[in-house]
Write an enzyme that holds these catalytic residues in place. Structure first.
Site, short mmCIF file in Angstrom:
data_model
loop_
_atom_site.label_atom_id
_atom_site.label_comp_id
_atom_site.label_asym_id
_atom_site.label_seq_id
_atom_site.Cartn_x
_atom_site.Cartn_y
_atom_site.Cartn_z
N GLU A 160 0.77 -0.84 -0.29
CA GLU A 160 0.07 0.24 -0.20
C GLU A 160 0.64 1.61 -0.16
O GLU A 160 1.60 1.11 0.39
CB GLU A 160 -1.00 0.24 0.76
CG GLU A 160 -2.20 -1.40 1.15
CD GLU A 160 -1.77 -2.01 1.93
OE1 GLU A 160 -2.35 -3.36 1.85
OE2 GLU A 160 -0.46 -2.30 2.34
N THR A 161 0.35 2.18 -0.32
CA THR A 161 0.51 3.72 -0.27
C THR A 161 -0.30 4.50 -0.03
O THR A 161 -1.38 4.41 -0.41
CB THR A 161 1.76 3.62 -1.45
OG1 THR A 161 2.81 3.27 -2.47
CG2 THR A 161 1.85 5.57 -1.81
#
Length: 101
Positions: A62-63
């Site tokens: 995830e970002t």
């Protein structure tokens, strides 16, 4: 562990953004173990497509992108992207973003 940097914007429109790269739930100072997370500030300067492209470039699970909120009872909004799509919610990215902010 947390590392910070600022990008130059690279001609994609959006301008420079500041980001932290961290290992969430890691122990000690080593940048190993834990879950890698990129926390991007100034996400309001990026389009949805640019956010997706940045998440694909980091290629972490995830970002997150910190953007202004429209709610008076909140300080910020967090948008979470995987390399493939935006997520409505995920635990470790929210924890990591809260620590980073």
């Amino acid at each position: 562990m947390k590392r910070s940097a600022t990008t130059g914007g690279g001609g994609g429109g959006g301008g420079a953004v500041t980001f932290d790269v961290m290992a969430v739930f890691s122990a000690g100072e080593a940048f190993s173990g834990g879950n890698q997370l990129a926390v991007v500030y100034g996400g309001e300067r990026l389009s949805d497509e640019q956010m997706q492209r940045v998440a694909r470039e980091f290629n972490f699970a995830e970002t997150t992108f910190v953007v202004p909120t429209e709610r008076p009872d909140c300080d910020a909004r967090v948008r979470i992207f995987t390399p493939m799509a935006e997520l409505p919610f995920a635990g470790h990215p929210n924890v990591g973003t809260a620590v980073s902010v």
